[in-house]
Design a protein around this motif. Structure first.
Motif, PDB file in Angstrom:
ATOM      1  N   UNK A  86       0.848  -1.194   0.000  1.00  0.00           N
ATOM      2  CA  UNK A  86       0.000   0.000   0.000  1.00  0.00           C
ATOM      3  C   UNK A  86       0.882   1.243   0.000  1.00  0.00           C
ATOM      4  N   UNK A 119      -1.185   5.938   2.493  1.00  0.00           N
ATOM      5  CA  UNK A 119      -2.124   5.040   3.169  1.00  0.00           C
ATOM      6  C   UNK A 119      -1.529   4.491   4.460  1.00  0.00           C
ATOM      7  N   UNK A 122      -1.923   6.767   7.516  1.00  0.00           N
ATOM      8  CA  UNK A 122      -3.218   6.935   8.186  1.00  0.00           C
ATOM      9  C   UNK A 122      -3.795   5.626   8.685  1.00  0.00           C
ATOM     10  N   UNK A 123      -3.025   4.552   8.577  1.00  0.00           N
ATOM     11  CA  UNK A 123      -3.624   3.235   8.824  1.00  0.00           C
ATOM     12  C   UNK A 123      -4.126   3.076  10.262  1.00  0.00           C
ATOM     13  N   UNK A 124      -3.536   3.820  11.206  1.00  0.00           N
ATOM     14  CA  UNK A 124      -4.011   3.701  12.600  1.00  0.00           C
ATOM     15  C   UNK A 124      -5.073   4.742  12.903  1.00  0.00           C
ATOM     16  N   UNK A 126      -8.008   5.497  11.017  1.00  0.00           N
ATOM     17  CA  UNK A 126      -9.104   5.390  10.059  1.00  0.00           C
ATOM     18  C   UNK A 126     -10.429   5.934  10.576  1.00  0.00           C
ATOM     19  N   UNK A 155     -11.850  10.453   7.018  1.00  0.00           N
ATOM     20  CA  UNK A 155     -12.982   9.824   6.357  1.00  0.00           C
ATOM     21  C   UNK A 155     -14.278  10.460   6.797  1.00  0.00           C
ATOM     22  N   UNK A 211     -17.588   6.611   6.003  1.00  0.00           N
ATOM     23  CA  UNK A 211     -16.962   5.413   5.432  1.00  0.00           C
ATOM     24  C   UNK A 211     -16.195   5.639   4.151  1.00  0.00           C
ATOM     25  N   UNK A 212     -16.195   6.868   3.638  1.00  0.00           N
ATOM     26  CA  UNK A 212     -15.408   7.138   2.431  1.00  0.00           C
ATOM     27  C   UNK A 212     -14.163   7.946   2.802  1.00  0.00           C
ATOM     28  N   UNK A 213     -13.063   7.571   2.182  1.00  0.00           N
ATOM     29  CA  UNK A 213     -11.801   8.241   2.494  1.00  0.00           C
ATOM     30  C   UNK A 213     -11.729   9.585   1.786  1.00  0.00           C
ATOM     31  N   UNK A 214     -11.147  10.542   2.465  1.00  0.00           N
ATOM     32  CA  UNK A 214     -10.945  11.853   1.871  1.00  0.00           C
ATOM     33  C   UNK A 214      -9.527  11.913   1.309  1.00  0.00           C
ATOM     34  N   UNK A 215      -9.405  11.599   0.037  1.00  0.00           N
ATOM     35  CA  UNK A 215      -8.070  11.466  -0.555  1.00  0.00           C
ATOM     36  C   UNK A 215      -7.241  12.730  -0.452  1.00  0.00           C
ATOM     37  N   UNK A 247     -11.606   3.732  -2.471  1.00  0.00           N
ATOM     38  CA  UNK A 247     -11.925   4.965  -1.773  1.00  0.00           C
ATOM     39  C   UNK A 247     -12.593   4.801  -0.414  1.00  0.00           C
ATOM     40  N   UNK A 248     -13.012   3.606  -0.065  1.00  0.00           N
ATOM     41  CA  UNK A 248     -13.733   3.496   1.201  1.00  0.00           C
ATOM     42  C   UNK A 248     -12.836   2.919   2.288  1.00  0.00           C
ATOM     43  N   UNK A 249     -13.227   3.178   3.528  1.00  0.00           N
ATOM     44  CA  UNK A 249     -12.510   2.618   4.667  1.00  0.00           C
ATOM     45  C   UNK A 249     -12.602   1.095   4.625  1.00  0.00           C
ATOM     46  N   UNK A 290     -10.117  -0.097   2.175  1.00  0.00           N
ATOM     47  CA  UNK A 290      -8.784   0.110   2.759  1.00  0.00           C
ATOM     48  C   UNK A 290      -8.440  -1.050   3.691  1.00  0.00           C
ATOM     49  N   UNK A 349      -7.898  -4.331   1.800  1.00  0.00           N
ATOM     50  CA  UNK A 349      -6.579  -4.407   1.152  1.00  0.00           C
ATOM     51  C   UNK A 349      -5.474  -4.581   2.181  1.00  0.00           C
ATOM     52  N   UNK A 401      -2.059  -2.333  13.537  1.00  0.00           N
ATOM     53  CA  UNK A 401      -2.599  -0.987  13.398  1.00  0.00           C
ATOM     54  C   UNK A 401      -4.025  -0.888  13.920  1.00  0.00           C
ATOM     55  N   UNK A 405      -6.712  -2.706  13.047  1.00  0.00           N
ATOM     56  CA  UNK A 405      -7.793  -3.125  12.155  1.00  0.00           C
ATOM     57  C   UNK A 405      -8.319  -4.478  12.636  1.00  0.00           C
TER      58      UNK A 405
END
Lengths: 505, 356
Positions: free
Chosen positions: A356, A360, A363-365, A367, A373, A376-380, B217-219, B222, B225, B237, B239
C-alpha cells in the motif's frame, strides 16, 4: 600489520537506474586482518559486499583473490558459486536460513554433495562442536531455526559460514543482536581466528566496537570510498565526520520531574507455547516525562512483553492499565484508543503494509478520524495533504506519497512509523528495538524524537538490545531475563551485562 | 542461468500490448490442431469472429455468457484481495439459484418491483451464508478455506440434486429433476428484444463499478486491502482482521449467489443441476486474468466469453469436433495468463561470466 593481501577490489562500480550505488571503489584486504566497513545506509556497503559475493554483477571493475602461494586469480564475477569456492563467506543482516529446518541441517545445507546418500551427521556435529568451542558461539542444533531467537539465528549463520571453511568472512552488522559480553566474546574469537589466517570484513554502525576490534577502517559515502584509516589513528569523532560529512549532534537529555503514572502492568503472566514466548509475573510502571529502558538479550520475553502491551497476545493473568483504566487485552485498537503509540520490533512485518502507498500507511491507525474519512469514504485530498505535511515534518524521503511503502529504505520506513506514532501525541510510547538496523543519522533521529516525546509528557518504554542506547536515553532501567523483569539499581555496563546474562548482580 | 525479475517500468505497451500479443500467439498455436483436423484455418477464425461480432444475436449471446462470469469473477477478486481463497463460488452460485427459485416460483405472489428485489436479496443472502460459514471456520478454528469451500461445492450440489428431486421439484415437470419456473414478474427484464441478454449484465457492471470505487476509496476497501496485503501490520494498526475477513466473505458469497440468481431469473427461468457449466471455477480464472481488479473483471469476462462463444460457433460452422473449441479456449487462457506474467516480470539471462 605487514602481511600479504588476500583480496583486491579494483574500481568496482554498480548503478541501479540513475543511482550510482558504488562508484569506482577499490579496497584491499590483508591476511588475518579485521577490516571495518563503515557508512550510512545507502552509502554502498551492502552493494559492494553483494558484488563480492556474486549477487550483483558490477558494471565495471574487477576482483582478485590471492591464494596461499601469492598468485592473484581474478574472481568470476556475478557468480555466487565462484565466490563460495574462493572461500568467501557472508553473514547477512537479514538471515538466510530455512526456518523449518533445524540449525544442524541449515549449517550442512549447501556444503553437502547431492550424491552423498548417507549424511554423516556425527562428523558434522563434531566439527560444529569444535567451531563452537573455538568461537564461543553456541546455539541449539536440534531445534527448528524458526523457533530460535534472532540472536541465536545469527549465531547459526556465523557458524554456517565458519563450517564452510571460509578464508574471507563478511559480517553485516554482526553485533546488532548480541549482548555486550557476547559481542566482546565474538570479537575476541574473531581476533583469535584471524591469527589462523581468516580475514574479516565487518559492517557496523557501532563506532565503539569498530574502534576496539578492527585493524583498519574504510569509510564509504554516497557510493564512494571517502577514507581509509588505521584504527589506531582513528577516533569516534573523526570517523563520524567521514561518514556523514559533518559532526553528528549529540542529543541532550534534560532533567525532568516525572509526572503521574501512564502505564501500569500488574503481575502479567503469559504462558506461551515455549519459554521465550512466556512471561511470569511482570510488573512495571511508566510515568509521564520518563523513559523506562528494558535491556535484555533477544529471546528473553521482550517480544511477548511488547506484544502484550500492544494488544497482540492474550495474557493468562494480570492487568494492564493505561491512565488508571483497565485495558482490554488482545485488541490493538483498544490500546491505540487509550493513547498508546507503538513502534514495532519488525517494522517490515508489523509496521507497514508494503504494497500500500506511503500515504495510506501514514493513516492506517487513524481510520476513524473524521478528517480522514466521512461516512466510510476516504478523503483522498486530506490524506495526501496529511502525508506531505508529515513527510516534510519527519523527513520521510522516498518516491512520493503514492509509491508503495515497500520501496522506502529501512530508515525512511522507520520515519514513517515515527510520524504516525508521534503525530497522535500519545500518552504512552512503546518502542521495541527502534534503532535496529538503522544508520547513525536515522538512529539519532529516533533517539531525539523519543526524548522530545518525553519532554512533551509522554511515558516511554524503550526495549533495546543496544546497551549504549538504553544507557544514554533511559531514566530508569529494567532488565528482562527468562521472562522475568528486574529493576537495575546501578546503571553501568558491567552490572547490566551480568543481569542480562541472568546472573545476580 | 535465467533469473526472473519484476519489471519496474509500467509502460502502457506492457499493460495493453502483452494481452493482445498473447491472444495472437494463442490463435497461432490453436491453428495447429485446426489444421490437423482439416479445417481451413483462416476461414475458421473468420467464423470464430463472426460467432461473436457477426450479428446482433451473436454479440448478445456473448454478453449473456459474460454476465455470470462477471459475478463469479468479482466474487473471486474481492475475496482474493483479502487473501481469502474462495474456491466455492460454484456452490454459492447454486445456493443463490435455489433461494431465487424458492422465493420466485409462486411462494410469494407480488408485483415485480417487490418480488424481483426479494429474489435478489434472498439469492445474495444464500450465497453469502455459503461463504461466511467457511470464513467463520477459518477465523475461529483456523480451518483452511481452500479445503472447506471446495468441499462445500460438492455438498451443495448433492443438496441441490436432493432439492430438485424433492421440495423444489416441479409437479408439472414430467418427472424431470427441475424446479418450477420463476413467475414472469420475478424475471430480470431482457435488455434487447428477442435476445437472451438480460439486465443481470447491467447489475454485474454496476457491481464492478461499485466494487472498484469501494476498494479504492472506502474505509472498508482500505481495511480489506490492508488485511490482504499484510495481516500482521493490519492487526498491529488496530484493524479488526476477523471482521474484515467475514465482511469480505459475505460480499464475495453474495456476488457468487447473484451469479446464480442472474442465471436462473435472467436466462433459464427454472433451476436444473446443470445450470452452471463451471462458472464458479471460471470466475477464478477471470479474476486472475483481471489482476484482481473489479473493472478488469468486466473486461476479462468479456474476453473469456468471446472465446467460449466464438469457438463454439466456429466448431459448429466448420463441422469440427467441439473439443477443438475447448482446445482453443484453453490455449487462449494459457497464453494470456503466461503473457500477463511476462507483462509483470522479465527474464534476465546471465551467462557463466555473469554478464547481462
Amino acid at each position: 600489520m605487514t602481511s600479504s593481501p588476500v583480496l583486491i577490489l579494483d574500481g568496482l562500480s554498480k548503478s541501479f537506474g540513475s543511482v550510482r550505488a558504488a562508484d569506482a571503489i577499490s579496497l584491499k584486504l590483508f591476511r588475518g586482518e579485521v577490516l571495518a566497513l563503515l557508512g550510512e545506509n545507502g552509502a554502498g556497503k551492502t552493494t559492494l559486499m553483494n558484488m563480492l559475493f556474486g549477487h550483483y554483477m558490477p558494471d565495471s571493475g574487477k576482483i582478485d583473490i590471492i591464494d596461499g602461494s601469492g598468485h592473484a586469480k581474478p574472481l568470476q564475477l556475478g557468480n555466487p558459486q565462484a565466490s563460495i569456492a574462493a572461500g568467501i563467506g557472508m553473514v547477512h543482516q537479514h538471515f538466510t536460513l530455512a526456518e523449518n529446518l533445524d540449525a544442524l541441517d541449515n549449517i550442512m545445507l549447501g556444503s553437502e554433495s547431492f550424491l552423498h546418500l548417507r549424511r554423516n551427521k556425527s562428523q558434522a556435529i563434531q566439527k560444529i562442536q569444535k567451531i563452537m568451542n573455538d568461537s564461543g558461539l553456541v546455539a541449539p542444533m536440534d531445534i527448528a531455526v524458526g523457533r530460535l531467537t534472532v540472536g541465536e539465528r545469527q549465531r547459526v549463520e556465523i557458524l554456517k559460514a565458519l563450517y564452510q571453511d571460509v578464508k574471507i568472512l563478511v559480517l553485516d552488522e554482526p553485533t546488532a543482536v548480541l549482548t555486550p559480553q557476547e559481542a566482546d566474546k565474538l570479537f575476541e574469537n574473531i581476533t583469535a581466528m584471524t591469527k589462523n589466517g581468516l580475514s574479516v570484513i565487518f559492517i557496523s554502525h557501532k563506532l565503539r566496537e569498530v574502534l576496539a576490534f578492527s585493524n583498519r577502517i574504510a569509510v564509504l559515502r554516497h557510493g564512494r570510498k571517502v577514507g581509509e584509516i588505521s584504527s589506531k589513528e582513528a577516533d569516534e569523532r573523526k570517523i563520524a565526520r567521514l561518514m556523514v560529512g559533518e559532526e553528528t549532534k549529540v542529543f541532550s537529555k534534560k532533567e525532568l520531574q516525572v509526572g503521574e503514572t501512564v502505564l501500569e502492568v500488574d503481575n502479567l503472566t503469559i504462558s506461551g507455547s515455549s519459554k521465550r514466548e512466556s512471561l511470569s509475573n511482570i510488573s512495571l510502571s511508566v510515568n509521564k516525562h520518563e523513559i523506562l529502558g528494558i535491556a535484555g538479550i533477544s529471546g528473553n520475553g521482550q517480544t511477548v512483553l511488547a506484544n502484550a502491551i500492544s494488544g497482540l497476545v492474550k495474557s493468562s493473568s494480570g492487568q494492564i492499565k493505561i491512565d488508571g483504566k483497565n485495558i482490554l487485552i488482545n485488541d490493538p485498537s483498544n490500546i491505540i484508543q487509550a493513547g498508546a503509540g507503538r513502534i514495532p520490533e519488525d517494522r517490515h512485518k508489523d509496521g507497514i503494509v508494503g504494497q500500500m502507498s506511503v500515504a495510506e500507511n501514514m493513516i492506517i491507525e487513524d481510520l476513524n478520524n473524521s478528517k480522514i474519512q466521512s461516512r466510510g469514504l476516504l478523503n483522498n485530498e486530506a490524506i495526501m495533504r496529511h502525508c506531505s505535511d508529515l513527510s516534510s515534518k519527519y523527513d520521510v524521503r522516498g518516491p512520493g506519497p503514492n509509491a508503495s511503502a515497500r520501496l522506502l529504505s529501512g530508515g525512511n520506513i522507520q520515519k514513517l512509523i515515527l510520524a504516525r506514532v508521534f503525530e497522535a501525541s500519545p500518552k504512552l510510547i512503546l518502542a521495541n528495538q527502534p534503532t535496529r538496523g538503522l544508520d547513525m543519522g536515522a538512529a539519532a533521529d529516533v533517539a531525539n524524537r523519543l526524548l522530545e516525546a518525553r519532554q512533551r509528557g509522554s511515558g516511554v518504554i524503550l526495549i533495546s538490545e543496544d546497551l549504549d542506547e538504553i544507557l544514554s536515553l533511559s531514566d530508569r532501567i529494567m532488565v528482562i531475563y527468562d521472562g522475568k523483569l528486574r529493576m537495575a539499581e546501578t546503571h553501568d555496563r558491567e552490572t547490566l551485562g551480568l543481569m542480562m546474562a541472568g546472573e545476580a548482580a | 542461468m535465467i533469473r526472473i525479475e519484476p519489471r519496474n517500468t509500467n509502460f502502457a505497451v506492457f499493460t495493453y500490448g502483452v494481452p493482445i500479443l498473447s491472444a495472437f500467439v494463442a490463435l497461432i498455436l490453436a491453428s495447429i490442431p485446426l489444421w490437423l483436423a482439416g479445417a481451413p484455418i483462416l476461414i475458421s477464425y473468420v467464423e470464430m469472429a463472426k460467432g461473436v461480432f457477426g450479428s446482433k444475436f451473436a454479440f448478445s449471446e456473448m454478453l449473456t455468457r459474460a454476465t455470470p462470469l462477471m459475478f463469479t469473477g468479482l466474487a473471486a477478486a474481492l475475496a482474493f484481495r483479502a487473501k481469502l481463497w474462495n474456491i466455492g463460488a460454484e456452490g454459492q452460485l447454486y445456493l443463490g439459484a435455489m433461494a431465487a427459485v424458492a422465493i420466485g416460483t409462486g411462494y410469494i405472489e407480488a408485483p415485480a418491483f417487490i418480488l424481483l428485489p426479494l429474489i435478489i436479496a434472498f439469492g445474495c443472502a444464500a450465497g453469502s451464508v455459503g461463504m461466511v460459514v467457511p470464513a467463520i471456520l477459518k477465523t475461529r478454528y483456523g480451518a483452511d478455506e481452500v479445503v472447506t469451500t471446495l468441499l462445500l461445492n460438492f455438498i451443495i450440489i448433492i443438496f441441490l440434486q436432493y432439492m430438485l428431486e424433492g421440495p423444489l421439484k416441479d409437479p408439472m415437470g414430467l418427472g424431470w429433476p427441475q424446479s418450477s419456473p420463476i413467475l414472469d414478474q420475478g424475471m430480470l427484464p431482457p435488455l434487447m428484444e428477442r435476445m437472451r441478454v438480460h439486465s443481470g449484465l447491467v447489475i454485474a457492471i454496476v457491481c464492478a463499478l461499485i466494487a472498484q470505487f469501494m476498494l479504492a476509496r472506502s474505509v472498508w476497501g482500505f481495511k480489506l486491502r490492508a488485511v490482504g496485503e499484510n495481516v500482521f501490520a493490519a492487526r498491529h494498526a488496530g484493524i479488526k482482521v476477523n471482521h474484515t475477513i467475514l465482511g469480505a466473505a459475505a460480499i464475495s458469497g453474495a456476488l457468487a449467489g447473484m451469479a446464480g440468481v442472474s442465471e436462473v431469473a435472467g436466462l433459464k427461468g427454472y433451476l436444473t443441476s446443470d445450470l452452471s457449466p463451471g462458472f464458479g471455477y471460471a470466475g477464478i480464472i477471470v479474476a486472475m486474468l483481471a489482476g484482481l481488479s473489479p473493472i478488469g473483471v468486466v473486461i476479462s469476462a468479456l474476453f473469456i466469453a468471446s472465446v467460449f462463444v466464438g469457438a463454439d460457433s466456429m466448431s459448429r460452422a466448420m463441422g469440427v469436433s467441439s473439443y477443438l473449441a475447448d482446445l482453443v479456449v484453453s490455449t487462449s487462457l494459457l497464453c494470456v495468463l503466461i503473457g500477463g506474467f511476462f507483462g509483470r516480470f522479465k527474464l534476465v539471462r546471465t551467462n557463466l561470466e555473469g554478464k547481462n
